[in-house]
Design a protein around this motif. Structure first.
Motif, PDB file in Angstrom:
ATOM      1  N   GLY A  47      44.669  23.420  17.516  1.00 49.73           N
ATOM      2  CA  GLY A  47      45.607  23.197  16.421  1.00 49.73           C
ATOM      3  C   GLY A  47      44.941  22.688  15.158  1.00 49.73           C
ATOM      4  O   GLY A  47      43.764  22.307  15.156  1.00 49.73           O
ATOM      5  N   PRO A  48      45.702  22.621  14.029  1.00 50.95           N
ATOM      6  CA  PRO A  48      45.107  22.347  12.728  1.00 50.95           C
ATOM      7  C   PRO A  48      44.914  20.875  12.380  1.00 50.95           C
ATOM      8  O   PRO A  48      44.168  20.558  11.452  1.00 50.95           O
ATOM      9  CB  PRO A  48      46.109  22.984  11.763  1.00 50.95           C
ATOM     10  CG  PRO A  48      47.429  22.840  12.470  1.00 50.95           C
ATOM     11  CD  PRO A  48      47.113  23.039  13.937  1.00 50.95           C
ATOM     12  N   GLU A  49      45.598  19.955  13.081  1.00 51.40           N
ATOM     13  CA  GLU A  49      45.576  18.547  12.663  1.00 51.40           C
ATOM     14  C   GLU A  49      45.179  17.633  13.814  1.00 51.40           C
ATOM     15  O   GLU A  49      45.828  16.615  14.074  1.00 51.40           O
ATOM     16  CB  GLU A  49      46.936  18.149  12.107  1.00 51.40           C
ATOM     17  CG  GLU A  49      47.325  18.899  10.844  1.00 51.40           C
ATOM     18  CD  GLU A  49      48.654  18.431  10.295  1.00 51.40           C
ATOM     19  OE1 GLU A  49      48.652  17.428   9.557  1.00 51.40           O
ATOM     20  OE2 GLU A  49      49.683  19.047  10.628  1.00 51.40           O
ATOM     21  N   CYS A  50      44.082  17.991  14.464  1.00 51.88           N
ATOM     22  CA  CYS A  50      43.630  17.195  15.603  1.00 51.88           C
ATOM     23  C   CYS A  50      43.313  15.757  15.182  1.00 51.88           C
ATOM     24  O   CYS A  50      43.705  14.800  15.865  1.00 51.88           O
ATOM     25  CB  CYS A  50      42.401  17.840  16.240  1.00 51.88           C
ATOM     26  SG  CYS A  50      42.719  19.517  16.870  1.00 51.88           S
ATOM     27  N   ARG A  51      42.616  15.619  14.062  1.00 52.36           N
ATOM     28  CA  ARG A  51      42.300  14.269  13.597  1.00 52.36           C
ATOM     29  C   ARG A  51      43.578  13.483  13.329  1.00 52.36           C
ATOM     30  O   ARG A  51      43.676  12.301  13.684  1.00 52.36           O
ATOM     31  CB  ARG A  51      41.452  14.331  12.326  1.00 52.36           C
ATOM     32  CG  ARG A  51      41.149  12.950  11.764  1.00 52.36           C
ATOM     33  CD  ARG A  51      40.244  12.958  10.559  1.00 52.36           C
ATOM     34  NE  ARG A  51      39.912  11.601  10.168  1.00 52.36           N
ATOM     35  CZ  ARG A  51      38.807  11.242   9.535  1.00 52.36           C
ATOM     36  NH1 ARG A  51      37.912  12.162   9.202  1.00 52.36           N
ATOM     37  NH2 ARG A  51      38.586   9.979   9.236  1.00 52.36           N
ATOM     38  N   GLY A  52      44.556  14.119  12.720  1.00 50.74           N
ATOM     39  CA  GLY A  52      45.805  13.441  12.420  1.00 50.74           C
ATOM     40  C   GLY A  52      46.532  12.994  13.669  1.00 50.74           C
ATOM     41  O   GLY A  52      47.138  11.907  13.703  1.00 50.74           O
ATOM     42  N   VAL A  53      46.509  13.821  14.719  1.00 48.40           N
ATOM     43  CA  VAL A  53      47.153  13.448  15.981  1.00 48.40           C
ATOM     44  C   VAL A  53      46.468  12.237  16.594  1.00 48.40           C
ATOM     45  O   VAL A  53      47.126  11.266  16.988  1.00 48.40           O
ATOM     46  CB  VAL A  53      47.148  14.633  16.969  1.00 48.40           C
ATOM     47  CG1 VAL A  53      47.552  14.176  18.370  1.00 48.40           C
ATOM     48  CG2 VAL A  53      48.070  15.729  16.482  1.00 48.40           C
ATOM     49  N   VAL A  54      45.141  12.265  16.666  1.00 50.54           N
ATOM     50  CA  VAL A  54      44.410  11.137  17.245  1.00 50.54           C
ATOM     51  C   VAL A  54      44.658   9.869  16.431  1.00 50.54           C
ATOM     52  O   VAL A  54      44.906   8.789  16.984  1.00 50.54           O
ATOM     53  CB  VAL A  54      42.907  11.442  17.343  1.00 50.54           C
ATOM     54  CG1 VAL A  54      42.136  10.220  17.840  1.00 50.54           C
ATOM     55  CG2 VAL A  54      42.657  12.630  18.261  1.00 50.54           C
ATOM     56  N   ASP A  55      44.620   9.993  15.114  1.00 48.84           N
ATOM     57  CA  ASP A  55      44.827   8.829  14.261  1.00 48.84           C
ATOM     58  C   ASP A  55      46.236   8.263  14.434  1.00 48.84           C
ATOM     59  O   ASP A  55      46.423   7.047  14.519  1.00 48.84           O
ATOM     60  CB  ASP A  55      44.585   9.202  12.798  1.00 48.84           C
ATOM     61  CG  ASP A  55      44.496   7.969  11.910  1.00 48.84           C
ATOM     62  OD1 ASP A  55      43.534   7.201  12.080  1.00 48.84           O
ATOM     63  OD2 ASP A  55      45.391   7.778  11.067  1.00 48.84           O
ATOM     64  N   HIS A  56      47.230   9.144  14.512  1.00 53.48           N
ATOM     65  CA  HIS A  56      48.612   8.699  14.694  1.00 53.48           C
ATOM     66  C   HIS A  56      48.773   7.940  16.008  1.00 53.48           C
ATOM     67  O   HIS A  56      49.390   6.857  16.041  1.00 53.48           O
ATOM     68  CB  HIS A  56      49.548   9.904  14.665  1.00 53.48           C
ATOM     69  CG  HIS A  56      50.986   9.576  14.880  1.00 53.48           C
ATOM     70  ND1 HIS A  56      51.761   8.930  13.927  1.00 53.48           N
ATOM     71  CD2 HIS A  56      51.810   9.787  15.948  1.00 53.48           C
ATOM     72  CE1 HIS A  56      52.987   8.759  14.391  1.00 53.48           C
ATOM     73  NE2 HIS A  56      53.044   9.273  15.609  1.00 53.48           N
ATOM     74  N   LEU A  57      48.221   8.479  17.074  1.00 54.88           N
ATOM     75  CA  LEU A  57      48.370   7.829  18.371  1.00 54.88           C
ATOM     76  C   LEU A  57      47.567   6.535  18.452  1.00 54.88           C
ATOM     77  O   LEU A  57      48.049   5.527  18.992  1.00 54.88           O
ATOM     78  CB  LEU A  57      47.939   8.788  19.479  1.00 54.88           C
ATOM     79  CG  LEU A  57      48.832  10.019  19.657  1.00 54.88           C
ATOM     80  CD1 LEU A  57      48.204  10.988  20.656  1.00 54.88           C
ATOM     81  CD2 LEU A  57      50.237   9.630  20.101  1.00 54.88           C
ATOM     82  N   ALA A  58      46.356   6.542  17.909  1.00 57.19           N
ATOM     83  CA  ALA A  58      45.529   5.340  17.944  1.00 57.19           C
ATOM     84  C   ALA A  58      46.137   4.237  17.089  1.00 57.19           C
ATOM     85  O   ALA A  58      46.178   3.062  17.498  1.00 57.19           O
ATOM     86  CB  ALA A  58      44.110   5.664  17.479  1.00 57.19           C
ATOM     87  N   THR A  59      46.623   4.595  15.907  1.00 56.69           N
ATOM     88  CA  THR A  59      47.217   3.607  15.013  1.00 56.69           C
ATOM     89  C   THR A  59      48.490   3.027  15.602  1.00 56.69           C
ATOM     90  O   THR A  59      48.721   1.807  15.566  1.00 56.69           O
ATOM     91  CB  THR A  59      47.501   4.237  13.639  1.00 56.69           C
ATOM     92  OG1 THR A  59      46.273   4.721  13.078  1.00 56.69           O
ATOM     93  CG2 THR A  59      48.114   3.229  12.687  1.00 56.69           C
ATOM     94  N   GLY A  60      49.340   3.891  16.156  1.00 58.45           N
ATOM     95  CA  GLY A  60      50.574   3.412  16.762  1.00 58.45           C
ATOM     96  C   GLY A  60      50.322   2.510  17.951  1.00 58.45           C
ATOM     97  O   GLY A  60      50.989   1.481  18.128  1.00 58.45           O
ATOM     98  N   THR A  61      49.355   2.877  18.774  1.00 56.49           N
ATOM     99  CA  THR A  61      49.006   2.041  19.921  1.00 56.49           C
ATOM    100  C   THR A  61      48.513   0.682  19.464  1.00 56.49           C
ATOM    101  O   THR A  61      48.892  -0.361  20.020  1.00 56.49           O
ATOM    102  CB  THR A  61      47.944   2.752  20.781  1.00 56.49           C
ATOM    103  OG1 THR A  61      48.473   3.996  21.257  1.00 56.49           O
ATOM    104  CG2 THR A  61      47.528   1.900  21.960  1.00 56.49           C
ATOM    105  N   ALA A  62      47.678   0.673  18.422  1.00 60.81           N
ATOM    106  CA  ALA A  62      47.121  -0.587  17.923  1.00 60.81           C
ATOM    107  C   ALA A  62      48.191  -1.505  17.354  1.00 60.81           C
ATOM    108  O   ALA A  62      48.072  -2.740  17.436  1.00 60.81           O
ATOM    109  CB  ALA A  62      46.054  -0.295  16.867  1.00 60.81           C
ATOM    110  N   ARG A  63      49.239  -0.945  16.784  1.00 61.07           N
ATOM    111  CA  ARG A  63      50.285  -1.803  16.212  1.00 61.07           C
ATOM    112  C   ARG A  63      51.339  -2.205  17.241  1.00 61.07           C
ATOM    113  O   ARG A  63      52.309  -2.890  16.915  1.00 61.07           O
ATOM    114  CB  ARG A  63      50.942  -1.136  15.007  1.00 61.07           C
ATOM    115  CG  ARG A  63      51.819   0.052  15.298  1.00 61.07           C
ATOM    116  CD  ARG A  63      52.623   0.475  14.061  1.00 61.07           C
ATOM    117  NE  ARG A  63      53.375   1.680  14.351  1.00 61.07           N
ATOM    118  CZ  ARG A  63      53.018   2.904  14.017  1.00 61.07           C
ATOM    119  NH1 ARG A  63      51.880   3.098  13.368  1.00 61.07           N
ATOM    120  NH2 ARG A  63      53.767   3.944  14.335  1.00 61.07           N
ATOM    121  N   GLY A  64      51.161  -1.766  18.480  1.00 61.72           N
ATOM    122  CA  GLY A  64      52.019  -2.246  19.548  1.00 61.72           C
ATOM    123  C   GLY A  64      53.160  -1.342  19.950  1.00 61.72           C
ATOM    124  O   GLY A  64      54.073  -1.778  20.656  1.00 61.72           O
TER     125      GLY A  64
END
Length: 244
Positions: A47-64
């Motif tokens: 897919g076209p936004e692999c970095r965006g997916v990883v960043d979204h999941l990592a950021t959301g996990t980090a904020r709880g």
């Protein structure tokens, strides 16, 4: 006991955000803001936004956020490439590699700014990848668990080796298995909720639930809500029962 689950994402951030919106609406309808959202892996490749997916999941996990993000075979191939591009992947056919067009690793690297990775010598591509992929993304993907049990369900990317206790399962099976699992109709003692094997739509087999609806190939991204062993698809129209 209620759980939410999302199938294979493969770099489609827009579909992931929509799946989260469907879950948020179901939460509003039920008043339940405690049930976890379990992502079944394969966040990258094709897919076209692999970095965006990883960043979204990592950021959301980090904020709880109450998210569980499991490891898929494509996520493992990505981090393995970053560690050593010549290291064999146990689950991959020997004639293929992570950068082969059928696998889609070049799309992941392109999302990080490493262009035409499949068409250039491996050594400079690897060096560019090391420089381009944030260490935080590598650490996040490396740390993903391979399965999660909640109530009457076990959540896993690919499936399980039937007859083997979960604590004794091999990681390669959990992220790669098809043969020996898909055709096994026994009750495993829990409902296995998995992705990995792309279908036209999510399908309930009684002993397992496959929610990989081919987002990697232009299909939708499936989100479901599970209460004990009862399953509903989440749609723009609300819940739709999904039965064996």
């Amino acid at each position: 006991m209620r759980s939410y689950a999302i199938g294979d994402i493969h770099g489609h951030l827009d579909l992931l955000l929509h799946a989260h919106d469907l879950i948020a609406e179901d939460r509003r309808q039920t008043g339940d803001h405690d049930a976890p959202v379990i992502h079944l892996g394969d966040y990258v490749d094709r897919g076209p936004e692999c970095r965006g997916v990883v960043d979204h999941l990592a950021t959301g996990t980090a904020r709880g956020e109450n998210w569980i993000t499991l490891k898929g075979n494509h996520d493992r191939m990505f981090t393995r490439f970053l560690r050593d591009p010549f290291e064999p992947e146990e689950g991959l056919r020997t004639e293929l590699s992570w950068l082969h067009p059928r696998i889609g690793g070049a799309a992941t690297l392109a999302s990080y700014g490493v262009r035409n990775a499949a068409d250039r010598p491996l050594t400079p591509v690897h060096q560019e990848a090391i420089e381009a992929v944030p260490q935080s993304h590598r650490a996040f993907l490396d740390a993903r668990p391979t399965w999660h049990q909640r109530g009457d369900c076990v959540f896993v990317h690919a499936g399980i080796r039937p007859g083997i206790p979960m604590q004794a399962q091999h990681e390669t099976d959990l992220v790669w298995i098809r043969s020996g699992f898909l055709e096994d109709m026994r009750d495993h003692g829990f409902l296995v909720v998995h992705g990995h094997t792309a279908l036209d739509r999510a399908t309930h087999y009684g002993n397992r639930l496959n929610i990989d609806s081919s987002a990697a190939y232009g299909g939708p991204l499936t989100a479901v809500v599970i209460e004990d062993r009862d399953v509903w698809l989440l749609t723009d129209r609300g819940r739709e029962p999904l039965q064996p």
